[in-house]
Design a protein around this motif. Structure first.
Motif, mmCIF file in Angstrom:
data_model
loop_
_atom_site.group_PDB
_atom_site.id
_atom_site.type_symbol
_atom_site.label_atom_id
_atom_site.label_comp_id
_atom_site.label_asym_id
_atom_site.label_seq_id
_atom_site.Cartn_x
_atom_site.Cartn_y
_atom_site.Cartn_z
ATOM 1 N N UNK A 169 0.840 -1.214 0.000
ATOM 2 C CA UNK A 169 0.000 0.000 0.000
ATOM 3 C C UNK A 169 0.869 1.256 0.000
ATOM 4 N N UNK A 170 1.926 1.269 0.808
ATOM 5 C CA UNK A 170 2.836 2.420 0.874
ATOM 6 C C UNK A 170 3.538 2.617 -0.474
ATOM 7 N N UNK A 171 4.005 1.521 -1.082
ATOM 8 C CA UNK A 171 4.677 1.620 -2.386
ATOM 9 C C UNK A 171 3.716 2.137 -3.464
ATOM 10 N N UNK A 172 2.487 1.654 -3.446
ATOM 11 C CA UNK A 172 1.489 2.100 -4.415
ATOM 12 C C UNK A 172 1.174 3.578 -4.233
ATOM 13 N N UNK A 173 1.053 4.030 -2.989
ATOM 14 C CA UNK A 173 0.786 5.440 -2.716
ATOM 15 C C UNK A 173 1.948 6.314 -3.179
ATOM 16 N N UNK A 174 3.193 5.894 -2.906
ATOM 17 C CA UNK A 174 4.370 6.655 -3.342
ATOM 18 C C UNK A 174 4.470 6.715 -4.860
ATOM 19 N N UNK A 175 4.214 5.605 -5.531
ATOM 20 C CA UNK A 175 4.236 5.591 -6.989
ATOM 21 C C UNK A 175 3.162 6.509 -7.570
ATOM 22 N N UNK A 176 2.011 6.561 -6.950
ATOM 23 C CA UNK A 176 0.941 7.451 -7.412
ATOM 24 C C UNK A 176 1.357 8.910 -7.267
ATOM 25 N N UNK A 177 1.952 9.248 -6.128
ATOM 26 C CA UNK A 177 2.405 10.624 -5.891
ATOM 27 C C UNK A 177 3.488 10.999 -6.897
ATOM 28 N N UNK A 178 4.439 10.121 -7.132
ATOM 29 C CA UNK A 178 5.513 10.388 -8.088
ATOM 30 C C UNK A 178 4.954 10.523 -9.505
ATOM 31 N N UNK A 179 4.018 9.682 -9.877
ATOM 32 C CA UNK A 179 3.407 9.721 -11.199
ATOM 33 C C UNK A 179 2.690 11.055 -11.437
ATOM 34 N N UNK A 180 1.892 11.500 -10.474
ATOM 35 C CA UNK A 180 1.165 12.767 -10.607
ATOM 36 C C UNK A 180 2.134 13.949 -10.607
ATOM 37 N N UNK A 181 3.157 13.900 -9.767
ATOM 38 C CA UNK A 181 4.138 14.987 -9.714
ATOM 39 C C UNK A 181 4.922 15.081 -11.017
ATOM 40 N N UNK A 182 5.226 13.972 -11.623
ATOM 41 C CA UNK A 182 6.022 13.973 -12.852
ATOM 42 C C UNK A 182 5.193 14.389 -14.065
ATOM 43 N N UNK A 183 4.036 13.815 -14.241
ATOM 44 C CA UNK A 183 3.205 14.090 -15.412
ATOM 45 C C UNK A 183 2.248 15.258 -15.206
ATOM 46 N N UNK A 184 1.925 15.567 -13.991
ATOM 47 C CA UNK A 184 1.045 16.697 -13.694
ATOM 48 C C UNK A 184 -0.392 16.433 -14.054
ATOM 49 N N UNK A 185 -1.209 17.382 -13.692
ATOM 50 C CA UNK A 185 -2.631 17.306 -13.967
ATOM 51 C C UNK A 185 -3.052 18.631 -14.587
#
Length: 158
Positions: A9-25
């Motif tokens: 769960x922690x790894x999935x949450x970190x990957x989600x944060x990194x993904x959004x920070x890198x690609x943006x919204x």
């Protein structure tokens, strides 16, 4: 088993944060405002005014040719065109100004329409009338975005 679930769960949450920070919204429905950066007065045909006075001011000479008559007074209409940069400005609002005088009136400050009144050459010391025209950005952006022009009206008959 509990440790592996928590770590997953922690790894999935970190990957989600990194993904959004890198690609943006990209926010939906928000359009950025693009303000006018420069304006340039052009002649009636859309040509650039390149003639300069000795002081370095842009100048244009217009021969008086009456196009309408009101109560036996002749008038000439003249329309300036304007180049606005950037071309994709959100609001392409401009305003023309001219000092109050007897011969040149800015009839429509939003589109550069001038109304030039006939001069009585018998009572005038010069067959020319000179006035300053200013075109300024009116889009709510930076102050001082303007272009100035010295307008010379030639009342001599052809």
């Amino acid at each position: 088993m509990k440790k592996s679930v928590v770590i997953s769960i922690i790894c999935l949450a970190l990957l989600s944060i990194i993904f959004v920070a890198f690609f943006g919204v990209t926010p939906a429905g928000i359009i950025p405002t693009v303000y006018i950066q420069s304006v340039e007065i052009k002649d009636m045909s859309g040509n650039k005014i390149t003639k300069l006075t000795a002081e370095g001011e842009k100048t244009i000479t217009v021969k008086f040719q009456p196009t309408l008559e009101v109560e036996s007074v002749k008038y000439m209409q003249y329309f300036f065109t304007t180049k606005i940069m950037p071309e994709d400005a959100t609001l392409s609002a401009i305003r023309y100004y001219c000092a109050e005088n007897d011969f040149v009136k800015v009839e429509n400050p939003k589109n550069g329409a001038l109304l030039i009144k006939q001069m009585n050459l018998a009572t005038s010391s010069s067959p020319y009338y000179i006035c300053n025209i200013t075109c300024a950005a009116d889009d709510g952006g930076l102050a001082g975005i303007e272009d100035n022009l010295k307008l010379v009206i030639d009342y001599r008959q052809a």
